[in-house]
Design a protein around this motif. Sequence first.
Motif, PDB file in Angstrom:
ATOM      1  N   GLY A  44       0.827  -1.207   0.000  1.00  0.00           N
ATOM      2  CA  GLY A  44       0.000   0.000   0.000  1.00  0.00           C
ATOM      3  C   GLY A  44       0.856   1.249   0.000  1.00  0.00           C
ATOM      4  O   GLY A  44       0.377   2.342  -0.305  1.00  0.00           O
ATOM      5  N   VAL A  69      -1.146   0.470  -3.457  1.00  0.00           N
ATOM      6  CA  VAL A  69      -2.352  -0.380  -3.514  1.00  0.00           C
ATOM      7  C   VAL A  69      -2.704  -0.772  -4.961  1.00  0.00           C
ATOM      8  O   VAL A  69      -3.860  -0.788  -5.363  1.00  0.00           O
ATOM      9  CB  VAL A  69      -3.573   0.307  -2.825  1.00  0.00           C
ATOM     10  CG1 VAL A  69      -4.567  -0.763  -2.338  1.00  0.00           C
ATOM     11  CG2 VAL A  69      -3.163   1.186  -1.665  1.00  0.00           C
ATOM     12  N   LEU A 112       0.375  12.304   0.204  1.00  0.00           N
ATOM     13  CA  LEU A 112       1.019  11.384  -0.733  1.00  0.00           C
ATOM     14  C   LEU A 112       1.730  12.197  -1.810  1.00  0.00           C
ATOM     15  O   LEU A 112       1.352  13.341  -2.056  1.00  0.00           O
ATOM     16  CB  LEU A 112      -0.028  10.455  -1.360  1.00  0.00           C
ATOM     17  CG  LEU A 112      -0.720   9.505  -0.377  1.00  0.00           C
ATOM     18  CD1 LEU A 112      -1.911   8.814  -1.035  1.00  0.00           C
ATOM     19  CD2 LEU A 112       0.262   8.462   0.142  1.00  0.00           C
ATOM     20  N   ARG A 117      -3.748   7.773  -6.359  1.00  0.00           N
ATOM     21  CA  ARG A 117      -4.832   7.285  -5.483  1.00  0.00           C
ATOM     22  C   ARG A 117      -5.117   8.414  -4.509  1.00  0.00           C
ATOM     23  O   ARG A 117      -4.264   9.288  -4.305  1.00  0.00           O
ATOM     24  CB  ARG A 117      -4.399   6.024  -4.719  1.00  0.00           C
ATOM     25  CG  ARG A 117      -3.259   6.268  -3.747  1.00  0.00           C
ATOM     26  CD  ARG A 117      -2.873   5.032  -2.961  1.00  0.00           C
ATOM     27  NE  ARG A 117      -1.546   5.149  -2.388  1.00  0.00           N
ATOM     28  CZ  ARG A 117      -1.266   5.115  -1.094  1.00  0.00           C
ATOM     29  NH1 ARG A 117      -2.234   4.974  -0.208  1.00  0.00           N
ATOM     30  NH2 ARG A 117      -0.025   5.215  -0.676  1.00  0.00           N
ATOM     31  N   SER A 148      -9.014  -0.715   5.056  1.00  0.00           N
ATOM     32  CA  SER A 148      -8.101  -1.658   5.706  1.00  0.00           C
ATOM     33  C   SER A 148      -7.852  -1.292   7.160  1.00  0.00           C
ATOM     34  O   SER A 148      -7.762  -0.099   7.500  1.00  0.00           O
ATOM     35  CB  SER A 148      -6.725  -1.644   5.021  1.00  0.00           C
ATOM     36  OG  SER A 148      -6.826  -1.749   3.640  1.00  0.00           O
ATOM     37  N   ASP A 154      -8.584   3.756   0.950  1.00  0.00           N
ATOM     38  CA  ASP A 154      -7.914   4.064  -0.317  1.00  0.00           C
ATOM     39  C   ASP A 154      -8.977   4.126  -1.396  1.00  0.00           C
ATOM     40  O   ASP A 154      -9.704   3.152  -1.609  1.00  0.00           O
ATOM     41  CB  ASP A 154      -6.908   2.971  -0.692  1.00  0.00           C
ATOM     42  CG  ASP A 154      -5.812   2.811   0.356  1.00  0.00           C
ATOM     43  OD1 ASP A 154      -5.120   3.800   0.633  1.00  0.00           O
ATOM     44  OD2 ASP A 154      -5.667   1.690   0.894  1.00  0.00           O
TER      45      ASP A 154
HETATM   46  C1  GLC Z   1      -0.153   1.628   3.774  1.00  0.00           C
HETATM   47  C2  GLC Z   1      -0.012   2.957   3.036  1.00  0.00           C
HETATM   48  C3  GLC Z   1      -1.268   3.806   3.195  1.00  0.00           C
HETATM   49  C4  GLC Z   1      -2.500   2.985   2.773  1.00  0.00           C
HETATM   50  C5  GLC Z   1      -2.546   1.708   3.590  1.00  0.00           C
HETATM   51  C6  GLC Z   1      -3.712   0.809   3.237  1.00  0.00           C
HETATM   52  O1  GLC Z   1      -0.172   1.831   5.142  1.00  0.00           O
HETATM   53  O2  GLC Z   1       1.120   3.673   3.541  1.00  0.00           O
HETATM   54  O3  GLC Z   1      -1.148   4.930   2.366  1.00  0.00           O
HETATM   55  O4  GLC Z   1      -3.672   3.732   2.948  1.00  0.00           O
HETATM   56  O5  GLC Z   1      -1.353   0.966   3.370  1.00  0.00           O
HETATM   57  O6  GLC Z   1      -3.699   0.450   1.890  1.00  0.00           O
END
Ligand code: GLC
Length: 245
Positions: A44, A69, A112, A117, A148, A154
Amino acid sequence: MKNKKQLLATDLDGTFVGDKDALGRLLEYFNSSPEEVALIYVTGRHLSSARALMAEEGLPLPDLLITDVGTSIYHTDGLEDINWKQDMQEDWQPGMVAEIAAAFPALERQELPDDRRVSFTVTDDIGAVDEFRKALDAEAIPHTFIFSSNRDIDILPSRAGKGNALEYVLRKYARDDVKLLIAGDSGNDRDMLSLGHPSVIVGNAQAELLEMEPCKNLFRANENCAGGIHEAWLHFYGEGRKSVG
Ligand code: GLC
Ligand code: MG
């Protein structure tokens, strides 16, 4: 990568990374294999954050790196797969996603490097997650919605996601008959673990994966992180297990 007959495609945080001793044992096992094992990291994190983690943890260089992701695919020399990048842009409207999100103060936008994304962190008002999901649908914004660890949201282009990116990479770069294992621990791994290829949910996985319906070739490990990957590799490809069905 086409010359390698074995392939591990793995998430990093909480899966490949998280138990140094177990990772050492897994790498030793792979190194002792007569056939080389190709590595794809599917994370991710954005590119520089993934690279920082790889350096911190002394991880082996992967054959390919899927970041953000599943919105980006990079070769070891840092070159990006431009076809994938262009495909992702097609109906992508990050400005609209941000505008709709602005109505939900509980969503804190993640910083970011670019808007391939649009991601958020939500802490107290988890109810806002579903409201946001409904609002995106109501405006018919093409997207993929991933939640998540009860924390990260995301919003990805409609054809993105770890599963789609990995399928693309397998078609383009891997042998048809490769011995494959896919590993993950949280919500953003769900789509790649559901592809039907040999896959593992590691023992320390987040609730959203522990709740997943059983599906073809999906193994639940008892061991955590790299220990769970090792356990699954032996389950699918250990002595006497020459074929996967
Ligand atoms: C990682 C990434 C974050 C993302 C997360 C879930 O922690 O750094 O940006 O939202 O994964 O996909
Ligand atoms: Mg993870």
